[in-house]
Design an enzyme around this catalytic site. Sequence first.
Site, short mmCIF file in Angstrom:
data_model
loop_
_atom_site.label_atom_id
_atom_site.label_comp_id
_atom_site.label_asym_id
_atom_site.label_seq_id
_atom_site.Cartn_x
_atom_site.Cartn_y
_atom_site.Cartn_z
N PHE A 43 -20.71 32.51 38.24
CA PHE A 43 -21.53 33.22 39.22
C PHE A 43 -22.14 32.22 40.21
O PHE A 43 -23.33 32.29 40.53
CB PHE A 43 -22.63 34.02 38.53
CG PHE A 43 -22.12 35.02 37.53
CD1 PHE A 43 -21.58 36.22 37.93
CD2 PHE A 43 -22.17 34.74 36.17
CE1 PHE A 43 -21.10 37.14 37.02
CE2 PHE A 43 -21.70 35.66 35.23
CZ PHE A 43 -21.16 36.86 35.66
N LEU A 44 -21.33 31.29 40.69
CA LEU A 44 -21.85 30.22 41.54
C LEU A 44 -22.00 30.68 42.98
O LEU A 44 -21.14 31.38 43.52
CB LEU A 44 -20.91 29.01 41.51
CG LEU A 44 -20.59 28.41 40.14
CD1 LEU A 44 -19.83 27.11 40.33
CD2 LEU A 44 -21.86 28.18 39.34
N CYS A 91 -14.45 33.85 48.33
CA CYS A 91 -14.63 34.70 47.14
C CYS A 91 -14.88 36.16 47.47
O CYS A 91 -14.08 37.02 47.12
CB CYS A 91 -15.78 34.14 46.31
SG CYS A 91 -15.45 32.52 45.59
N THR A 124 -12.08 34.24 38.54
CA THR A 124 -12.26 35.67 38.79
C THR A 124 -10.89 36.33 38.81
O THR A 124 -10.06 36.04 39.68
CB THR A 124 -12.97 35.89 40.14
OG1 THR A 124 -14.21 35.18 40.13
CG2 THR A 124 -13.23 37.36 40.37
N GLY A 179 -26.33 40.93 60.37
CA GLY A 179 -25.79 39.87 61.20
C GLY A 179 -24.28 39.91 61.24
O GLY A 179 -23.66 40.98 61.28
N LYS A 221 -18.04 40.02 37.02
CA LYS A 221 -18.05 39.24 38.25
C LYS A 221 -17.67 40.09 39.46
O LYS A 221 -18.33 40.05 40.50
CB LYS A 221 -17.08 38.06 38.12
CG LYS A 221 -16.89 37.23 39.40
CD LYS A 221 -18.19 36.59 39.88
CE LYS A 221 -18.02 35.86 41.20
NZ LYS A 221 -17.13 34.69 41.10
#
Length: 438
Positions: free
Chosen positions: A154-155, A265, A123, A258, A209
Site C-alpha cells: 500500500f505504498l 498504479c 497487485t 484538479g 489493494k
Amino acid sequence: MPRLTVLGTGYLGVTHAACMAELGFDVLGMDVDESKIARLSAGEVPFYEPDLEPLVAKHLDSGKLRFTTSYEEIAEFGDVHFTCVGTPQKRGDLGADLTQVDAVIAGLAPHLRRPCLVVGKSTVPVGTAARLAEYLRTHAPAGDAAELAWNPEFLREGFAVLDTLKPDRLVVGVRSAVAEATLREVYADLIDAGIPFLVTDFATAELVKVAANAFLATKISFINAMAEVCEAAGADVTALADAIGHDPRIGRRFLNAGLGFGGGCLPKDIRAFMARAGELGAAEALTFLREVDAINMRRRVRTVELAREACGGALLGRRIGVLGAAFKPNSDDVRDSPALSVAGQLQLQGALVSVYDPKAMDNAAALFPTLAYAPSAVDACRGADLVLHVTEWPEFLAIDPAVLGEVVGSRVILDARNALDPDRWREAGWTYRSLGRP
C-alpha cells in the site's frame, strides 16, 4: 530470524528490500537486469524516492543488503521470498499483464529444494495467488513445503519508506498456520508497534489493494465531477470540498479538485479490476469505475481547453511554461502523468511548450523527447504567454509571483492543481485561472 529475498528491484522491490534490512533482516535482492543490479550494488537507486537511496547505502555498508541476478543464489539464501514485480496494463486491453509475475515464479520454483514461503506483493487480479500456489506445489522440488502467501503493498510514491516502516495496516492472505506464523515473525516489530495485522484468505488479500485503489479513484473523480458542475454554476469547488469535508463520513483528504490522478498504479489497477470482474461474471458491479476513469481523463481535456481560452482562443505559436512533469510531487515517475499528457497536447496543437520539473526531467525527456525542457522554473516561463501549474511541488508553491512576473510575456497562470494562493497571485498582477473555481 529468517533470511529474506526480494525478487524484482523496481520501485516496490528496492523499497521493500531496504526497509526489511532496516528492520534487522539479512536481505538479498534479485533482478534479471544486470545493469540495474550493478547500479544498486554500487548504492545507486535508479529512480527518485525520498530517503530511499541513503537507506540502501546504509545497509549495503552494514552487510544486511546485497543484490544478485541468480535465482539459484536466491533460493539457497532465503527462507522467505518476496515477489515484487510489476503488473502493467496489457496492450490493447484493460487487463493486467502478468508476464513478470509468472516469469519470476517460473524462474524461482525449480530451485526451491527446502521449506520456504513465497510471498506475493504485486497487485494482481483476484485468483492469481491460487493459481501460483498450485504452480509452486507442482514445480518446486520441495513440493508442498514451498508455500505461497499474498501480502499486498500500500505504498504511496513520495512516502514509500514511511509506508513500509509505519504502514496503516498489514494484510496477509494465507492457507496455513505456518505461513501466518512466518509472516508474524517477519513483521514482529511492526505488530509490536500496534500496526493492525489482518489475516485473510488469498482472494480477499488480492482484492484489498484494488478495492482501496478503486475507492480512492472514485473519491478523486467525484470532486472533479463537482468541479465540472461548479464551473457551469459559477461556484467554487475548493470551498465546496472544505464544506463537505467537515462531515466525518466523507473527510477532506483526497477531495482536491484538479488535473486528476495518474502514475503507474491507480489508472491501470482500476481498469484491471473492471476486466477481472467481467471475467468473473460481476461486470455490472464495477460499471461505475468506467465513469470514474472517464471523469479523470476529462480533466486533461478541460485543462487544455482552459489553456486555449487563457491564450485568447488559439494555441498556435503561443509560449507556455509548464511547471511539472511527474504525476505527483516527491517522485520522478512520469507514467500516465497528467502533467506530461497536457504538455504534449498543447504542443500538438501548436503551442511552444517549455517544461521544468525538479526531479522528473530525464524521464520526461525520454517519454516526450519533442518537448522543450528548461533548467529552472524561471527559465521555463521566460517570455511565456501562459504559465501552467500541473505538479504541486513545494518549489512551485513557494515561487514569488512578482519575481516570476518579471520574466513572463503575460501574467496569466492556470493552476491545474488548485494548490496556489489565488489572492497572492492576483495581488501581484496576475490573471489567475483554475479548475472548478470562478
